[in-house]
Enzyme design. Structure first.
Site, PDB file in Angstrom:
ATOM      1  N   GLU A 134     -69.562 -12.391 -77.624  1.00  0.00           N
ATOM      2  CA  GLU A 134     -69.911 -13.433 -76.442  1.00  0.00           C
ATOM      3  C   GLU A 134     -68.421 -14.015 -75.974  1.00  0.00           C
ATOM      4  O   GLU A 134     -68.054 -14.204 -74.927  1.00  0.00           O
ATOM      5  CB  GLU A 134     -70.587 -14.316 -76.695  1.00  0.00           C
ATOM      6  CG  GLU A 134     -72.180 -13.990 -76.903  1.00  0.00           C
ATOM      7  CD  GLU A 134     -72.424 -13.264 -75.685  1.00  0.00           C
ATOM      8  OE1 GLU A 134     -72.001 -13.601 -74.472  1.00  0.00           O
ATOM      9  OE2 GLU A 134     -73.710 -12.499 -75.501  1.00  0.00           O
ATOM     10  N   TYR A 168     -74.067 -21.407 -71.944  1.00  0.00           N
ATOM     11  CA  TYR A 168     -74.202 -20.190 -71.776  1.00  0.00           C
ATOM     12  C   TYR A 168     -74.094 -19.555 -73.203  1.00  0.00           C
ATOM     13  O   TYR A 168     -75.093 -18.770 -73.677  1.00  0.00           O
ATOM     14  CB  TYR A 168     -73.729 -19.258 -70.848  1.00  0.00           C
ATOM     15  CG  TYR A 168     -73.624 -17.786 -71.085  1.00  0.00           C
ATOM     16  CD1 TYR A 168     -74.848 -16.951 -70.853  1.00  0.00           C
ATOM     17  CD2 TYR A 168     -72.590 -17.119 -71.723  1.00  0.00           C
ATOM     18  CE1 TYR A 168     -74.991 -15.698 -71.263  1.00  0.00           C
ATOM     19  CE2 TYR A 168     -72.834 -15.884 -72.123  1.00  0.00           C
ATOM     20  CZ  TYR A 168     -73.931 -15.253 -71.771  1.00  0.00           C
ATOM     21  OH  TYR A 168     -74.065 -13.981 -72.336  1.00  0.00           O
ATOM     22  N   ASP A 191     -75.961 -16.004 -67.392  1.00  0.00           N
ATOM     23  CA  ASP A 191     -74.466 -15.635 -67.016  1.00  0.00           C
ATOM     24  C   ASP A 191     -74.548 -15.350 -65.427  1.00  0.00           C
ATOM     25  O   ASP A 191     -75.689 -15.229 -64.862  1.00  0.00           O
ATOM     26  CB  ASP A 191     -73.854 -14.731 -67.763  1.00  0.00           C
ATOM     27  CG  ASP A 191     -74.612 -13.246 -67.673  1.00  0.00           C
ATOM     28  OD1 ASP A 191     -75.734 -13.073 -67.055  1.00  0.00           O
ATOM     29  OD2 ASP A 191     -73.867 -12.087 -68.034  1.00  0.00           O
TER      30      ASP A 191
END
Ligand code: SF4
Length: 351
Positions: A57, A138, A156
């Site tokens: 991520e 997020y 996102d």
């Protein structure tokens, strides 16, 4: 048609409770079945280890999927777990990151890895994940849902686009209110038992089918529930209202001194801006002032206007009504506008 129910979301500020449970179930089922069949085989999707999910991520922030893959594999081979990352010499860490850019991401990864070790393991709740360096809302939601199966919607850019179209959201997606509406919609839709998979499916749909300029609606598993498609607005949404270009404005401020006092005027109680604050005059307020030497200039931005103020000395015979001579030494005791303060700092700098 299920879409008709969903489309009500954006036209009023109605709560997503108007989204029927049946419709939400149909979207979940369609999306997850499609994801199982069509998801790309990406290295970070092969297990749900929080360390691996986290590294992917962070790498995927500001970097495209295809570019990340070789970096991710090399990084994991060199730093296979939190301990290896925490104890890596900085130069080695930065060398493994070289080419991905935004080196603060690598430094934050290491800081967070050290914190994780101090705390005795990878945090398992949303707030503690969010507390790690370099992790925002997020990323925390993605890790919490994918690695720990916690029900947190991860929004996102791809997910935001799909949700805007699904719900027919006509507001500006840059606004906080609209983001909140989309988050609420995502929270209603998210699969309670498979939240990580649901989040990934929504993002994958955005990345591969519901693309920004040319969505492939004929291949979309949730087309029957999509309000934008029903309205024929799939290419138009989501709306992003560009900020207007900043305007440049030149203005003059006058410093008129007399016996240790400075001439100023006060904004009225109903002034739309800075009611009750004191200001230095400009030539338009004092057309009879005699403008003297220039002192300096400074920039000041208000909302979308970039001002350039030129500060000059000036003199005047008699102060007109509405102006007061204020003792220079006591100016810090009254509310002075920022521009007046900046102009007086220019004056102090000159002395
Ligand atoms: Fe996106 Fe089209 Fe699917 Fe709607 S129907 S979610 S616009 S791909």
């Amino acid at each position: 048609m299920p879409g008709a129910t969903l489309s009500r979301l954006h036209h009023s500020n109605a709560e997503p409770s108007v989204m029927s449970a049946r419709n939400a179930r149909a979207i979940r089922r369609g999306l997850l079945a499609w994801y199982q069949r069509h998801k790309r085989d990406l290295p970070w999707r092969r297990d749900r280890d929080p360390y691996r999910v986290w590294v992917s991520e962070i790498m995927l922030q500001q970097t495209r999927v295809v570019a990340v893959i070789p970096y991710y594999e090399r990084f994991l081979a060199r730093f296979p777990d939190v301990r290896a990352l925490a104890s890596a010499p900085e130069q080695e860490l930065l060398a493994a990151w070289a080419g991905l850019g935004y080196y603060s991401r690598a430094r934050n990864l290491q800081k967070a890895a050290r914190k994780i070790l101090e705390r005795g393991g990878f945090p398992r709740d949303f707030a503690s994940i969010l507390d790690l360096d370099g992790i925002g809302d997020y990323t925390a939601s993605a890790i919490a849902s994918i690695a720990f199966n916690l029900k947190h919607a991860a929004l996102d850019g791809n997910a935001i686009r799909v949700l805007s179209r699904l719900t027919g959201e006509c507001g500006n997606v840059k606004s906080g209110v609209v983001r909140e509406r989309l988050r609420t919609a995502a929270t209603v839709l998210i699969h309670p038992k498979r939240p990580g998979e649901f989040n990934q499916a929504l993002m994958e749909l955005g990345a591969t089918v519901c693309t920004p300029k040319d969505p492939s609606c004929q291949m979309c598993p949730v087309a029957a529930s999509c309000a934008a498609r029903e309205l024929g607005r799939e290419r138009e949404l989501p709306l992003k209202i560009a900020r207007p270009k900043p305007v440049r404005v030149e203005q003059k401020l006058l410093v008129i001194e007399k016996s240790g006092r400075i001439l100023a005027w006060q904004r009225g109680p109903l002034s739309p801006r800075l009611a009750g604050f004191w200001e230095l005059p400009g030539p338009e307020e004092l057309p009879t002032a005699k403008i003297g030497a220039r002192i300096a200039a400074f920039q000041h931005t208000i909302v979308n206007t970039n001002y350039r103020f030129e500060v000059s000395r000036a003199s005047i015979g008699r102060a007109p009504n509405g102006f007061r001579w204020l003792a220079a030494k006591r100016l810090n005791e009254i509310p002075l506008s920022t521009t007046a303060k900046k102009a007086l700092q220019c004056l102090a700098g000159e002395r």
